[in-house]
Design a protein around this motif. Structure first.
Motif, short mmCIF file in Angstrom:
data_model
loop_
_atom_site.label_atom_id
_atom_site.label_comp_id
_atom_site.label_asym_id
_atom_site.label_seq_id
_atom_site.Cartn_x
_atom_site.Cartn_y
_atom_site.Cartn_z
N ILE A 1 -6.21 3.68 -5.42
CA ILE A 1 -5.15 4.63 -5.81
C ILE A 1 -5.43 5.19 -7.20
O ILE A 1 -6.02 4.50 -8.04
CB ILE A 1 -3.75 3.97 -5.80
N PRO A 2 -5.00 6.43 -7.46
CA PRO A 2 -5.15 6.97 -8.81
C PRO A 2 -4.14 6.33 -9.76
O PRO A 2 -2.98 6.11 -9.40
CB PRO A 2 -4.88 8.46 -8.63
N ILE A 3 -4.61 6.04 -10.96
CA ILE A 3 -3.78 5.38 -11.98
C ILE A 3 -4.00 6.09 -13.31
O ILE A 3 -5.14 6.35 -13.69
CB ILE A 3 -4.17 3.89 -12.12
N VAL A 4 -2.91 6.41 -14.00
CA VAL A 4 -3.05 6.94 -15.35
C VAL A 4 -2.23 6.07 -16.31
O VAL A 4 -1.13 5.62 -15.98
CB VAL A 4 -2.65 8.44 -15.44
N ILE A 5 -2.82 5.82 -17.47
CA ILE A 5 -2.19 4.96 -18.48
C ILE A 5 -2.08 5.76 -19.78
O ILE A 5 -3.07 6.36 -20.21
CB ILE A 5 -3.05 3.70 -18.72
N TYR A 6 -0.87 5.78 -20.34
CA TYR A 6 -0.67 6.50 -21.61
C TYR A 6 -0.27 5.53 -22.72
O TYR A 6 0.55 4.64 -22.50
CB TYR A 6 0.47 7.53 -21.47
N TYR A 7 -0.86 5.74 -23.90
CA TYR A 7 -0.40 5.04 -25.11
C TYR A 7 -0.04 6.07 -26.17
O TYR A 7 -0.68 7.13 -26.26
CB TYR A 7 -1.49 4.11 -25.65
N GLY A 8 0.96 5.74 -26.97
CA GLY A 8 1.44 6.65 -28.01
C GLY A 8 0.66 6.54 -29.31
O GLY A 8 -0.50 6.10 -29.33
N ASP A 9 1.31 6.91 -30.39
CA ASP A 9 0.66 7.05 -31.70
C ASP A 9 0.93 5.82 -32.58
O ASP A 9 1.63 4.90 -32.17
CB ASP A 9 1.19 8.32 -32.37
N ASN A 10 0.34 5.84 -33.75
CA ASN A 10 0.55 4.79 -34.75
C ASN A 10 0.13 3.41 -34.28
O ASN A 10 0.78 2.40 -34.57
CB ASN A 10 2.02 4.79 -35.22
N ILE A 11 -0.97 3.41 -33.51
CA ILE A 11 -1.62 2.16 -33.14
C ILE A 11 -2.81 1.98 -34.09
O ILE A 11 -3.64 2.88 -34.19
CB ILE A 11 -2.11 2.22 -31.67
N LYS B 1 -4.08 15.21 -9.04
CA LYS B 1 -4.33 14.19 -8.01
C LYS B 1 -3.67 14.55 -6.68
O LYS B 1 -3.61 13.72 -5.77
CB LYS B 1 -3.81 12.82 -8.50
N LYS B 2 -3.14 15.78 -6.61
CA LYS B 2 -2.51 16.28 -5.37
C LYS B 2 -1.36 15.36 -4.91
O LYS B 2 -1.19 15.07 -3.73
CB LYS B 2 -3.54 16.44 -4.26
N LYS C 1 0.82 -1.22 0.00
CA LYS C 1 0.00 0.00 0.00
C LYS C 1 0.85 1.27 0.00
O LYS C 1 0.30 2.38 -0.05
CB LYS C 1 -1.00 -0.01 1.16
N ASN C 2 2.16 1.13 0.05
CA ASN C 2 3.02 2.31 -0.13
C ASN C 2 3.04 2.79 -1.58
O ASN C 2 3.57 3.87 -1.86
CB ASN C 2 4.45 2.03 0.34
N VAL C 3 2.51 1.98 -2.50
CA VAL C 3 2.35 2.45 -3.88
C VAL C 3 1.15 3.40 -3.88
O VAL C 3 0.01 2.98 -3.82
CB VAL C 3 2.13 1.28 -4.86
N LYS C 4 1.44 4.71 -3.92
CA LYS C 4 0.38 5.71 -3.73
C LYS C 4 -0.32 6.06 -5.03
O LYS C 4 -1.40 6.66 -5.02
CB LYS C 4 0.98 7.00 -3.15
N ALA C 5 0.30 5.74 -6.17
CA ALA C 5 -0.28 6.04 -7.48
C ALA C 5 0.57 5.30 -8.51
O ALA C 5 1.71 4.93 -8.23
CB ALA C 5 -0.26 7.53 -7.75
N ILE C 6 -0.01 5.11 -9.69
CA ILE C 6 0.75 4.49 -10.78
C ILE C 6 0.58 5.30 -12.05
O ILE C 6 -0.53 5.66 -12.43
CB ILE C 6 0.32 3.03 -11.03
#
Lengths: 360, 360
Positions: free
Chosen positions: A276-286, A357-358, A228-233
């Motif tokens: 926990i808050p999580i954000v996922i990024y994907y790039g271009d040319n998919i 997300k502060k 639980k020390n993983v506060k965000a991803i």
């Protein structure tokens, strides 16, 4: 004490003045210096093999000796005026801590960019990789030519052609550095071994934000379930290992790169991912629909799976955002957005999310 | 321009004031911050395997693909107000760049110590090791328990006993970190591959000082023969590969660890080693006469060989100094003097030598 306070305030003023002035004096050269209050490296986690017998210093054999392996190796830097939560950066498949260091074309990567933004930065070599190469399992390693395939899978283009507008420098030396940023696995990749070691890191350093890439995406969810020390991803282009609650696992998704399966965990474990808050990024040319180019097509179903996962986590009260970078106005990104030519803008997006997300 | 100069001078004054004051204000905590004007990583040297055939992006096989390997991996940091000659730090057998980073007990190693002394610092992972793991030769790697033997060979003691007064912290976690600082070779160690890669580094960065340890000692002489940008060598406990002129190679020296042979090179090549200042340091607990402890006894003949080599290089006009640390007043040093408990004093000796040779 009073004298110290005055001197300290004066120092901070001087520091600001100095930086201000150096940007005048050295406009044409480098950026401002990094101010590092502490840096170093250590191993974390892992296990010990103990051979039976007694060690004889005068006639040494493996008898009675030990072997430590399967730890992660960590290099960390803490800037002055550090923010509360460190960033823990975890590489993807075939990669190591270099992922976050200098870019292939020699600019600053996430390590420096976020040190400059006052985050303590911990970069990982996962167990059995790079500087964490003491592995408790045997390995047979062969130099199998594979670079053209990585060029395609990492979405720089379709070998030997670069994608139009790709955010990747097209000179020979950049490609040379890029391909030399890979290292072999010393034995099988083991998600539990790896997430255990990274979880031990979070025990050691306390609450922090995990930044994953590609193959560490799935192991990142697993680490958050364990600690639980993983506060965000913040996850760049997670590739596999999406964890759904038992009974809610979607069917495998088919691409020309093969079948992408999701994994299941008990609901009680799954619920930790909703905290926990999580954000996922994907790039271009998919590709948007089935493509006969397996390099790119695998990412079509990974993006699709990420959205399915987001919906399930959020249905149970979670806070997952999936950002397809072209839709956010960032075009031409490869599988490595954080080292692409526009990585400052990519970092700005991440900084904004952390602020929202502060977490900064 | 004038305004910039004034601002710059003021900044430097402020910087000094700040450091002065921070040592008052933060006496009980950390050291002063490191001021890093540039840091990053890159691969250097190496070769390319090209598979015959044509690569098909739509049905990828190894055909027509390439594989880059056998480069060295470099992490570098340049402090503000950098001295003229960078230090290039090269690890020994079984080791990697960690050698120069945090010590096993968590203090600062040579990387930080010499950054603080204003040297640019380049740390190496040699080809086929650690973060330079892409190897052009096949490797079979097994987790063979060997730690007790390293404890003896690295002269911490005779397992499980520590030497009296050894400069090594005797807690469990220190030993844990120490043993986890090793990584396997991905394929055979090749002195020419390694010295070629390091020589390419010296081409890239220009004149610099090479700091070697143990197994890189011999490869360091070879690098200096190959590249005149090696302006000096500081060698800690060189183990093998002493290069003598053809016809002047001494007989092998016998110890309970086996036979130590010297190597030969043409006189013309050898003479290059007489053109640069070289200092060699050995630590403590090296037997004075034949010992039945092979861990320590190997170092008796290596020290003896280093002295024979010194005499021949100096006979031809060279400038080699061999320092046996106990004779210089430093007691208890292991095979890793630069990370031992007294590593500040060990570094002070090196700094004094650099100053004497006008290399700082």
């Amino acid at each position: 004490m009073m004298k110290n306070k005055v001197i300290r305030s004066l120092s901070i003023f001087c520091l600001l003045l100095m930086f201000q002035s150096s940007s005048y004096a050295q406009k044409s050269t480098k950026q401002k210096p990094l101010l590092i209050i502490e840096q170093g490296s250590f191993a974390v986690g892992g296990t010990i093999i103990t051979n039976p017998g007694t060690f004889d210093p005068y006639k040494p054999t493996p008898e009675g000796q030990t072997f430590r392996g399967d730890h992660a190796y960590i290099f960390y830097q803490i800037p002055v005026k550090a923010r509360k939560y460190p960033l823990v950066m975890w590489h993807g498949i075939g990669q190591f801590s270099k992922t976050w260091e200098s870019t292939p074309d020699g600019r600053e990567g996430y390590q420096n960019i976020f040190l400059r933004r006052n985050f303590p930065v911990y970069v990982i070599d996962q167990p059995r990789r790079g500087n964490a190469g003491r592995s408790t399992v045997a390995a047979s390693i062969n130099p199998t030519p594979d670079e053209q395939q990585w060029f395609d899978v990492f979405r720089i283009g379709v070998w030997p052609n670069y994608f139009d507008g790709v955010q990747f420098a097209q000179d020979t030396e950049t490609l040379n550095q890029y391909f030399r940023s890979m290292v072999p696995n010393i034995g099988a990749i083991d998600s539990n071994v790896n997430s255990d070691a990274v979880s031990t890191l979070f025990n050691k350093i306390g609450p922090a934000i995990l930044v994953t890439h590609s193959h560490s995406g799935g192991m990142g969810w697993l680490t958050a379930v364990k600690n639980k020390n993983v506060k965000a991803i913040v996850s760049y282009e997670p590739g596999s290992g999406f964890l759904f609650p038992e009974g809610e696992v979607p069917s495998p998704l088919t691409s020309s790169a093969g079948s992408l399966e999701a994994s299941s965990i008990p609901m009680k474990e799954f619920m930790k991912l909703t905290k926990i808050p999580i954000v996922i990024y994907y790039g271009d040319n998919i590709p948007e629909s089935l493509s006969n180019n397996p390099g790119a097509d695998g990412w079509r179903v990974r993006l699709q799976m990420a959205r399915l996962w987001r919906d399930v986590v959020n249905k149970y009260g979670g806070d997952v955002t999936v950002v397809h970078l072209p839709e956010a106005g960032l075009k031409g990104n490869t599988h490595f957005p954080f080292s692409d030519l526009n990585n400052i803008e990519v970092a700005d997006l991440m900084s904004k999310w952390l602020k929202d997300k502060k977490l900064n």
